[in-house]
Design an enzyme around this catalytic site. Structure first.
Site, PDB file in Angstrom:
ATOM      1  N   HIS A  14      21.991  -9.513  24.232  1.00  0.00           N
ATOM      2  CA  HIS A  14      22.707 -10.789  24.524  1.00  0.00           C
ATOM      3  C   HIS A  14      21.519 -11.752  24.734  1.00  0.00           C
ATOM      4  O   HIS A  14      20.331 -11.673  24.442  1.00  0.00           O
ATOM      5  CB  HIS A  14      22.971 -10.693  26.114  1.00  0.00           C
ATOM      6  N   CYS A  33      14.434 -14.992  27.984  1.00  0.00           N
ATOM      7  CA  CYS A  33      15.631 -14.505  27.747  1.00  0.00           C
ATOM      8  C   CYS A  33      16.638 -15.378  27.282  1.00  0.00           C
ATOM      9  O   CYS A  33      18.054 -14.971  27.079  1.00  0.00           O
ATOM     10  CB  CYS A  33      16.329 -14.062  29.164  1.00  0.00           C
ATOM     11  N   HIS A  37      17.830 -10.982  22.733  1.00  0.00           N
ATOM     12  CA  HIS A  37      17.239  -9.760  22.880  1.00  0.00           C
ATOM     13  C   HIS A  37      18.108  -8.545  23.240  1.00  0.00           C
ATOM     14  O   HIS A  37      19.378  -8.765  23.675  1.00  0.00           O
ATOM     15  CB  HIS A  37      16.199 -10.160  24.007  1.00  0.00           C
ATOM     16  N   HIS A  39      18.913  -4.604  25.292  1.00  0.00           N
ATOM     17  CA  HIS A  39      18.554  -3.734  26.317  1.00  0.00           C
ATOM     18  C   HIS A  39      19.124  -2.228  26.397  1.00  0.00           C
ATOM     19  O   HIS A  39      20.126  -2.221  25.524  1.00  0.00           O
ATOM     20  CB  HIS A  39      18.997  -4.101  27.935  1.00  0.00           C
ATOM     21  N   ASP A  77      28.895  -1.047  23.169  1.00  0.00           N
ATOM     22  CA  ASP A  77      27.609  -0.627  22.637  1.00  0.00           C
ATOM     23  C   ASP A  77      27.205  -0.947  21.302  1.00  0.00           C
ATOM     24  O   ASP A  77      28.334  -1.085  20.265  1.00  0.00           O
ATOM     25  CB  ASP A  77      28.090   1.135  22.605  1.00  0.00           C
ATOM     26  N   HIS A  78      25.963  -1.121  21.199  1.00  0.00           N
ATOM     27  CA  HIS A  78      25.664  -1.939  19.679  1.00  0.00           C
ATOM     28  C   HIS A  78      26.213  -3.061  19.550  1.00  0.00           C
ATOM     29  O   HIS A  78      26.644  -3.480  18.346  1.00  0.00           O
ATOM     30  CB  HIS A  78      25.488  -0.921  18.852  1.00  0.00           C
ATOM     31  N   GLU A 125      20.251  -3.427  34.010  1.00  0.00           N
ATOM     32  CA  GLU A 125      19.832  -4.229  32.485  1.00  0.00           C
ATOM     33  C   GLU A 125      18.504  -3.622  32.274  1.00  0.00           C
ATOM     34  O   GLU A 125      18.346  -3.357  31.029  1.00  0.00           O
ATOM     35  CB  GLU A 125      19.740  -5.680  32.936  1.00  0.00           C
TER      36      GLU A 125
END
Length: 136
Positions: A14, A33, A37, A39, A77-78, A125
Site C-alpha cells: 500500500h 510510508c 511499500h 507488509h 493477498d499479494h 501491519e
C-alpha cells in the site's frame, strides 16, 4: 458467551498518500510510508456466541477459516491495496481504515449465515503495531 479466534496471514502493498495533498505534504504527514511499500500482515478474527450442545462449537473453525479466506484473504493477498481491492475503493488504506473495511465485509455474513456475532477484528501491519476494531 464464548469467543473464538482465527488467525490468517497475507502479503500486500500500500501507499499512505492523500491525493488532495502535495507530495511535500504527504511526505510531511506519512514520511517513507507515502511511497509504495509492502507488509506481511496478520489478521485475527474473533467471533462470539453460545456453545452448541450438539457440536461443542460456537462456530466450526474450518468454516470461519474458509469464510475469511474467501471474502478477505483472496481479495487482498499479494495485491496493491490502494487500487486492487474492491472493498477498499475510495479509502486511504491505513491500518485503521483497513480493519474497519474488513469488519464491514465479514460482519453481515457471520450474522446471517452462521448466527454468530463478530466481536473483534485485529490487523497487524507490523510486529510492532496493529489496529483493533469492535464495530460501532
Amino acid at each position: 458467551m464464548v469467543r473464538i479466534t482465527r488467525r490468517e496471514y497475507f502479503n500486500a502493498a500500500h501507499r499512505l498518500y492523500n491525493p488532495k495533498w502535495s507530495e511535500e505534504k504527504n511526505w510531511e504527514v506519512f514520511g517513507p510510508c507515502s511511497r509504495l511499500h509492502g507488509h506481511n500482515w496478520e489478521l485475527w478474527v474473533t467471533v462470539q456466541g453460545e456453545v452448541s450442545e450438539d457440536t461443542g462449537f460456537v462456530m466450526d473453525l474450518k468454516k470461519l477459516k474458509d469464510l475469511v479466506r474467501e471474502h478477505v484473504i483472496s481479495q487482498v493477498d499479494h495485491k496493491y491495496l490502494n487500487e486492487d481491492v474492491e472493498f477498499l475503493k475510495g479509502l486511504l488504506p491505513s491500518t485503521e481504515n483497513f480493519v474497519m473495511a474488513i469488519w464491514q465485509v465479514l460482519e453481515p455474513i457471520l450474522k446471517s449465515r452462521f448466527g454468530v456475532q463478530l466481536y473483534e477484528v485485529k490487523l497487524y501491519e507490523t510486529e510492532n503495531h496493529y489496529a483493533q476494531y469492535f464495530g460501532e
